[in-house]
Design a protein around this motif. Structure first.
Motif, mmCIF file in Angstrom:
data_model
loop_
_atom_site.group_PDB
_atom_site.id
_atom_site.type_symbol
_atom_site.label_atom_id
_atom_site.label_comp_id
_atom_site.label_asym_id
_atom_site.label_seq_id
_atom_site.Cartn_x
_atom_site.Cartn_y
_atom_site.Cartn_z
ATOM 1 N N GLY A 82 1.265 -2.835 35.854
ATOM 2 C CA GLY A 82 1.165 -3.518 37.103
ATOM 3 C C GLY A 82 2.512 -2.910 37.942
ATOM 4 O O GLY A 82 2.324 -2.754 39.014
ATOM 5 N N SER A 83 3.532 -3.022 37.265
ATOM 6 C CA SER A 83 4.601 -2.429 37.969
ATOM 7 C C SER A 83 4.643 -0.905 38.644
ATOM 8 O O SER A 83 4.933 -0.772 39.610
ATOM 9 C CB SER A 83 6.005 -2.640 37.015
ATOM 10 N N ALA A 84 3.917 0.025 37.838
ATOM 11 C CA ALA A 84 3.624 1.095 38.231
ATOM 12 C C ALA A 84 2.820 1.229 39.348
ATOM 13 O O ALA A 84 3.152 1.950 40.349
ATOM 14 C CB ALA A 84 3.077 2.121 37.053
ATOM 15 N N ALA A 85 1.735 0.269 39.356
ATOM 16 C CA ALA A 85 0.925 0.233 40.695
ATOM 17 C C ALA A 85 1.950 -0.350 41.645
ATOM 18 O O ALA A 85 1.484 0.211 42.699
ATOM 19 C CB ALA A 85 -0.202 -0.628 40.437
ATOM 20 N N VAL A 86 2.555 -1.358 41.718
ATOM 21 C CA VAL A 86 3.446 -1.783 42.686
ATOM 22 C C VAL A 86 4.131 -0.883 43.568
ATOM 23 O O VAL A 86 4.206 -0.660 44.359
ATOM 24 C CB VAL A 86 4.145 -3.340 42.276
ATOM 25 N N SER A 87 5.169 -0.106 42.645
ATOM 26 C CA SER A 87 5.895 0.600 43.040
ATOM 27 C C SER A 87 5.240 1.875 43.888
ATOM 28 O O SER A 87 5.719 2.315 45.129
ATOM 29 C CB SER A 87 6.863 1.043 42.009
ATOM 30 N N ALA A 88 3.902 2.382 43.215
ATOM 31 C CA ALA A 88 3.312 3.469 43.881
ATOM 32 C C ALA A 88 2.909 2.926 45.357
ATOM 33 O O ALA A 88 3.007 3.777 46.202
ATOM 34 C CB ALA A 88 2.341 4.022 42.865
ATOM 35 N N ALA A 89 2.290 1.733 45.129
ATOM 36 C CA ALA A 89 1.788 1.346 46.481
ATOM 37 C C ALA A 89 2.779 1.374 47.710
ATOM 38 O O ALA A 89 2.525 1.549 48.627
ATOM 39 C CB ALA A 89 1.193 0.068 46.073
ATOM 40 N N VAL A 90 3.922 0.595 47.265
ATOM 41 C CA VAL A 90 4.987 0.409 48.093
ATOM 42 C C VAL A 90 5.495 1.726 48.715
ATOM 43 O O VAL A 90 5.772 1.896 49.804
ATOM 44 C CB VAL A 90 6.084 -0.475 47.680
#
Ligand SMILES: *Cc1c(COP(=O)(O)O)cnc(C)c1O
Length: 382
Positions: A82-90
């Motif tokens: 989930g953290s990889a997805a949050v940081s990529a989106a931001v």
């Protein structure tokens, strides 16, 4: 599209793999070509072709289609966490000099991203109380490029008015991103309310078995292409084919698991709200939640995570309660079959007790018999 069709059929082409019912795990890094011309074509359009598994893998592709359909959008990208997805989106929406408005107290590592990581690249962030739309309006600057939401957000499950924030963002041409892990794709669909990018920790309900880490970004085809050719491929935090397969397996039971969790959580919350040793239960679908009406408006149902405030200020009493539970494990995550507790005091160091949070305990209700869970809570409360 019908939910059953998404969970049980969408994206699955059985004739491609011997008419097997379960899709295969295409555990390969590479795909080979029969001519230079074919290789050239696939390399140039990796988003649409199988060239290399960091880009596109057939097992992951089935999962992408299902996750996108659950949020009612064109595509999804799946990450290792989930953290990889949050940081990529931001990161995908920002450049040096930009400003972000984020809801205060998001998930811990999102908080680090906002307050410690982005400033290293000349991006500033305002962390605000998201319960009032005025706070968003007041925090905007000419250079604000992104608004980050997490609704409901940890630990007291405050909400943001998603439609109001979207309206404000659209007026100013600002991109909106929401972490939708709490409600999951079945119980809240922010993309249908106009949010640009939805992120989930798929480690939680989507996996559902406490054994796989993953994250997902859902959005329009155009935004997914942009993220694919930049953060997805460059940072490379992708899901493995095997973990994608475990998520496909998790999706088969998503609806029945969510229904069971939701029903059980309702019973447990009701029990706790009427217990003399409980001061308050923080749960969006509880009538005592200050944003109950908003929760009912923007969430279809409310799943299994809530926080209780015990009627004590004594850390030893809180610890005694947690240690004497038999059917709840002390663990940090949630979303699986097993009920868990995470007391706030587990994050305190020996010499610094936060008096305001000492009696807060986060509880996750899993798939067990709810009557057993209630009995256990009753004995532990004493
Ligand atoms: C768990 C969680 C994350 C991080 O997801 P991982 O899969 O653990 O990396 C992000 N946001 C929320 C709200 C979460 O609960």
């Amino acid at each position: 599209m019908d939910l059953s069709e998404i969970l049980f059929a969408l994206g699955e082409e059985h004739e491609q793999y011997f008419n097997a019912i379960a899709p295969p795990i295409i555990q390969t890094s590479n795909f080979a070509f029969s001519s230079v011309a074919e290789m050239r074509q696939c390399q140039a359009r990796e988003y649409d072709h199988h060239f290399y598994t960091r880009g596109n893998n057939p097992t992951v592709e089935i999962l992408r289609k299902k996750l996108a359909a659950l949020e009612g959008v064109e595509d999804a990208l799946v990450f290792a966490s989930g953290s990889a997805a949050v940081s990529a989106a931001v990161l995908s929406q920002l450049a040096s000099g930009d400003h972000v408005v984020s809801v205060a107290r998001p998930y811990g590592w999102t908080d680090k991203l906002m307050t410690k990581f982005l400033p290293r690249f000349g991006i500033t962030t305002s962390m605000i109380d998201g319960t009032s739309i005025e706070n968003f309006r007041n925090a905007l600057k000419p250079e604000t490029r992104l608004i980050f939401l997490e609704s409901p957000n940890s630990y007291t499950f405050d909400l943001q008015d998603i439609e109001a924030v979207v309206e404000l963002a659209k007026e100013r041409g600002i991109v909106t991103v929401i972490d939708n892990s709490y409600a999951g794709p079945l119980y809240q669909n922010p993309l249908q309310m106009g949010v640009d990018l939805v992120v989930h920790s798929a480690t939680k309900y989507i996996s559902g078995h406490g054994d796989t880490m993953a994250g997902v970004i859902c959005g329009s085809g155009a935004l997914m292409r942009k993220i694919f050719s930049s953060e997805y491929m460059t940072l490379g935090g992708i899901i493995s084919p095997f973990n994608a397969w475990l998520l496909l397996r998790g999706l088969r039971t998503l609806e029945v698991r969510m229904d069971r969790i939701c029903e059980s959580a309702g019973k447990v919350v009701h029990f706790l709200e009427n217990h003399s040793k409980i001061d308050h239960v923080f749960y969006p679908f509880s009538t005592t939640h200050p944003q109950y009406e908003l929760a009912r408006k923007q969430m279809k149902k409310c799943p299994g995570l809530f926080t209780i405030r015990l009627k004590t200020a004594d850390i030893h009493e809180v610890e005694r309660f947690c240690d004497s539970l038999k059917h709840f494990s002390l663990a940090c995550s949630w979303g699986g079959y097993e009920s868990l507790i995470f007391p706030a005091c587990a994050t305190f160091s020996a010499d610094s007790i936060d008096e305001k949070r000492v009696n807060l305990v986060r509880i996750y209700i899993g798939l067990e018999n709810p009557e057993k869970l209630i009995e256990d809570l009753e004995q532990a409360l004493g």
